[in-house]
Write a protein that holds these residues in place. Structure first.
Motif, PDB file in Angstrom:
ATOM      1  N   GLU A 151      49.502  31.733  52.546  1.00 12.24           N
ATOM      2  CA  GLU A 151      49.244  32.329  54.022  1.00 12.24           C
ATOM      3  C   GLU A 151      48.691  33.564  53.784  1.00 12.24           C
ATOM      4  O   GLU A 151      47.809  34.221  54.740  1.00 12.24           O
ATOM      5  N   ASP A 152      49.189  34.771  52.966  1.00 12.81           N
ATOM      6  CA  ASP A 152      48.701  35.934  53.068  1.00 12.81           C
ATOM      7  C   ASP A 152      47.591  35.798  51.781  1.00 12.81           C
ATOM      8  O   ASP A 152      48.028  35.698  50.558  1.00 12.81           O
ATOM      9  N   THR A 153      46.616  36.316  51.965  1.00 15.90           N
ATOM     10  CA  THR A 153      45.451  36.546  50.894  1.00 15.90           C
ATOM     11  C   THR A 153      45.396  37.785  50.123  1.00 15.90           C
ATOM     12  O   THR A 153      44.344  37.880  49.339  1.00 15.90           O
ATOM     13  N   HIS A 154      46.448  38.653  50.400  1.00 10.88           N
ATOM     14  CA  HIS A 154      46.475  39.758  49.694  1.00 10.88           C
ATOM     15  C   HIS A 154      46.981  39.529  48.339  1.00 10.88           C
ATOM     16  O   HIS A 154      48.027  38.874  48.162  1.00 10.88           O
ATOM     17  N   ASP A 155      46.044  40.068  47.172  1.00 10.78           N
ATOM     18  CA  ASP A 155      46.625  39.799  45.841  1.00 10.78           C
ATOM     19  C   ASP A 155      46.551  38.137  45.606  1.00 10.78           C
ATOM     20  O   ASP A 155      47.269  37.516  45.133  1.00 10.78           O
ATOM     21  N   LEU A 156      45.394  37.410  46.130  1.00 14.42           N
ATOM     22  CA  LEU A 156      45.294  36.179  46.037  1.00 14.42           C
ATOM     23  C   LEU A 156      45.335  35.502  44.687  1.00 14.42           C
ATOM     24  O   LEU A 156      46.042  34.627  44.532  1.00 14.42           O
ATOM     25  N   ALA A 157      44.914  36.168  43.786  1.00 12.60           N
ATOM     26  CA  ALA A 157      44.843  35.744  42.222  1.00 12.60           C
ATOM     27  C   ALA A 157      46.309  35.418  42.095  1.00 12.60           C
ATOM     28  O   ALA A 157      46.783  34.583  41.095  1.00 12.60           O
ATOM     29  N   HIS A 158      47.187  36.422  42.111  1.00 11.95           N
ATOM     30  CA  HIS A 158      48.431  36.417  41.741  1.00 11.95           C
ATOM     31  C   HIS A 158      49.397  35.295  42.753  1.00 11.95           C
ATOM     32  O   HIS A 158      50.212  34.636  41.918  1.00 11.95           O
ATOM     33  N   LYS A 159      48.804  35.186  43.939  1.00 17.01           N
ATOM     34  CA  LYS A 159      49.555  34.196  44.719  1.00 17.01           C
ATOM     35  C   LYS A 159      49.362  32.741  44.113  1.00 17.01           C
ATOM     36  O   LYS A 159      50.201  32.092  44.208  1.00 17.01           O
ATOM     37  N   LEU A 160      47.914  32.746  43.571  1.00 20.87           N
ATOM     38  CA  LEU A 160      47.471  31.347  43.302  1.00 20.87           C
ATOM     39  C   LEU A 160      48.183  30.866  41.832  1.00 20.87           C
ATOM     40  O   LEU A 160      48.524  29.740  41.743  1.00 20.87           O
ATOM     41  N   LEU A 161      48.491  31.823  41.225  1.00 21.28           N
ATOM     42  CA  LEU A 161      49.051  31.732  39.905  1.00 21.28           C
ATOM     43  C   LEU A 161      50.550  31.336  39.798  1.00 21.28           C
ATOM     44  O   LEU A 161      50.965  30.588  39.160  1.00 21.28           O
ATOM     45  N   GLU A 162      51.086  31.761  40.951  1.00 20.14           N
ATOM     46  CA  GLU A 162      52.504  31.460  41.480  1.00 20.14           C
ATOM     47  C   GLU A 162      52.797  30.094  41.717  1.00 20.14           C
ATOM     48  O   GLU A 162      54.170  29.864  41.654  1.00 20.14           O
ATOM     49  N   LEU A 163      51.739  29.574  42.320  1.00 21.26           N
ATOM     50  CA  LEU A 163      51.763  28.048  42.384  1.00 21.26           C
ATOM     51  C   LEU A 163      51.783  27.113  41.162  1.00 21.26           C
ATOM     52  O   LEU A 163      51.699  25.802  41.438  1.00 21.26           O
ATOM     53  N   TRP A 164      51.893  27.632  39.893  1.00 18.65           N
ATOM     54  CA  TRP A 164      51.837  27.053  38.756  1.00 18.65           C
ATOM     55  C   TRP A 164      52.848  25.660  38.740  1.00 18.65           C
ATOM     56  O   TRP A 164      52.377  24.749  38.345  1.00 18.65           O
ATOM     57  N   PRO A 165      53.879  25.921  39.496  1.00 24.13           N
ATOM     58  CA  PRO A 165      54.836  24.501  39.294  1.00 24.13           C
ATOM     59  C   PRO A 165      54.106  23.314  40.009  1.00 24.13           C
ATOM     60  O   PRO A 165      54.408  22.285  39.663  1.00 24.13           O
ATOM     61  N   SER A 166      53.523  23.615  41.117  1.00 26.83           N
ATOM     62  CA  SER A 166      52.891  22.623  41.940  1.00 26.83           C
ATOM     63  C   SER A 166      51.700  22.106  41.164  1.00 26.83           C
ATOM     64  O   SER A 166      51.492  20.956  41.138  1.00 26.83           O
ATOM     65  N   TYR A 167      51.121  23.165  40.366  1.00 24.36           N
ATOM     66  CA  TYR A 167      49.855  22.284  39.630  1.00 24.36           C
ATOM     67  C   TYR A 167      50.432  21.394  38.563  1.00 24.36           C
ATOM     68  O   TYR A 167      49.896  20.367  38.404  1.00 24.36           O
ATOM     69  N   LEU A 168      51.556  22.013  37.955  1.00 22.83           N
ATOM     70  CA  LEU A 168      52.168  21.190  36.990  1.00 22.83           C
ATOM     71  C   LEU A 168      52.843  19.805  37.709  1.00 22.83           C
ATOM     72  O   LEU A 168      52.300  18.616  37.081  1.00 22.83           O
ATOM     73  N   GLY A 169      53.370  19.846  38.586  1.00 16.89           N
ATOM     74  CA  GLY A 169      53.657  18.592  39.278  1.00 16.89           C
ATOM     75  C   GLY A 169      52.722  17.729  39.711  1.00 16.89           C
ATOM     76  O   GLY A 169      52.758  16.298  39.455  1.00 16.89           O
TER      77      GLY A 169
END
Length: 207
Positions: free
Chosen positions: A29-47
Motif C-alpha cells: 500500500e505504501d510505495t515508499h522504499d518500494l524495492a525493500h517492501k517488494l523484497l519483504e514479500l519473499w515468503p509469498s513468492y516462495l509459497g
C-alpha cells in the motif's frame, strides 16, 4: 460414462486453484522504499512458486492418468471429487505458510499443515488409479496391465516422499520446504526422460 465431463470439471478446478495462489501476494500500500517492501514479500513468492508447480504437477499427472482411463463410474467420480477438494485447499495452505514465514512464527505448524494436505491429496489420487486399473476394467487399450502396475508403483511413492518432507518439516521447517521443492523436479523429469527415450527408440525403427 465417458471421462470428458470429469476431465473438463477437473481442469476448471485446477485452473481456479492455481490462479487463487496469486491473491496471497499483496500489493504494497505504501510505495515508499518500494524495492525493500517488494523484497519483504519473499515468503509469498516462495509459497506461490512451490504451490503453482505442485498444482501444475498434479494436473499433468491427472491428465496423463486419464489418457489411459477410458470410462468412469460413480465411484471414480467420487474419488476424483475428493482429490479436487484437497487441490482446492492448497492456496489456503500456501497462504498460511507464507504468513508464518513472513511473521517468523509457527513455521513448523505451517509447514506440517502444507505437507499434510499434500500427503492427503496423494490418497485419492492413488485411489483413482488403483480403482481404474483393477482388472483393467476402466482402462483403455493404450496401456498394458504391466505398464499400469509400473505407473502404480510410481504414484504410490508420492505420499511416502511427501510424508518424509512433512516429518522433516516438523523437525526443521526449512528442511520440509526444501524437500517439497526438490520433489517437484523429481516428479517432472522422469516422464520427460522416458518420453525422450521413446522418441529416440521410435526414430530408430525402420519405416
Amino acid at each position: 460414462m465417458k471421462t470428458a465431463r470429469l476431465e473438463a470439471f477437473s481442469d476448471g478446478v485446477f485452473a481456479i486453484a492455481i490462479t487463487l495462489l496469486v491473491i496471497e501476494i499483496k500489493v504494497p500500500e505504501d510505495t515508499h522504499d518500494l524495492a525493500h517492501k517488494l523484497l519483504e514479500l519473499w515468503p509469498s513468492y516462495l509459497g506461490y512458486t512451490i504451490s503453482f508447480l505442485v498444482i501444475g504437477l498434479v494436473w499433468a499427472n491427472h491428465h496423463a492418468m486419464f489418457d489411459h482411463i477410458a470410462v468412469a463410474d460413480r465411484m471414480l467420480l467420487f474419488l476424483n471429487t475428493l482429490l479436487l477438494l484437497l487441490v482446492a485447499l492448497i492456496p489456503f495452505t500456501a497462504g498460511v505458510l507464507a504468513s508464518a514465514l513472513r511473521n517468523g512464527e509457527s513455521e513448523r505448524t505451517a509447514v506440517v499443515l502444507y505437507g499434510v494436505v499434500l500427503v492427503a491429496g496423494g490418497f485419492p489420487f492413488n485411489a483413482i488409479w488403483e480403482y481404474a486399473r483393477r482388472d483393467h476394467r476402466l482402462l483403455g487399450p493404450t496401456i498394458t496391465p504391466k505398464e499400469a502396475q509400473a505407473i502404480s508403483r510410481r504414484f504410490l511413492l508420492g505420499p511416502v516422499l511427501y510424508g518424509i518432507g512433512t516429518a522433516l518439516g516438523a523437525l526443521l521447517p526449512v528442511l520440509g520446504i526444501i524437500t517439497f521443492a526438490l520433489l517437484i523436479p523429481f516428479y517432472w523429469l522422469p516422464p520427460l526422460l522416458t518420453r525422450s527415450r521413446r522418441g529416440v527408440a521410435a526414430s530408430d525403427r525402420p519405416d
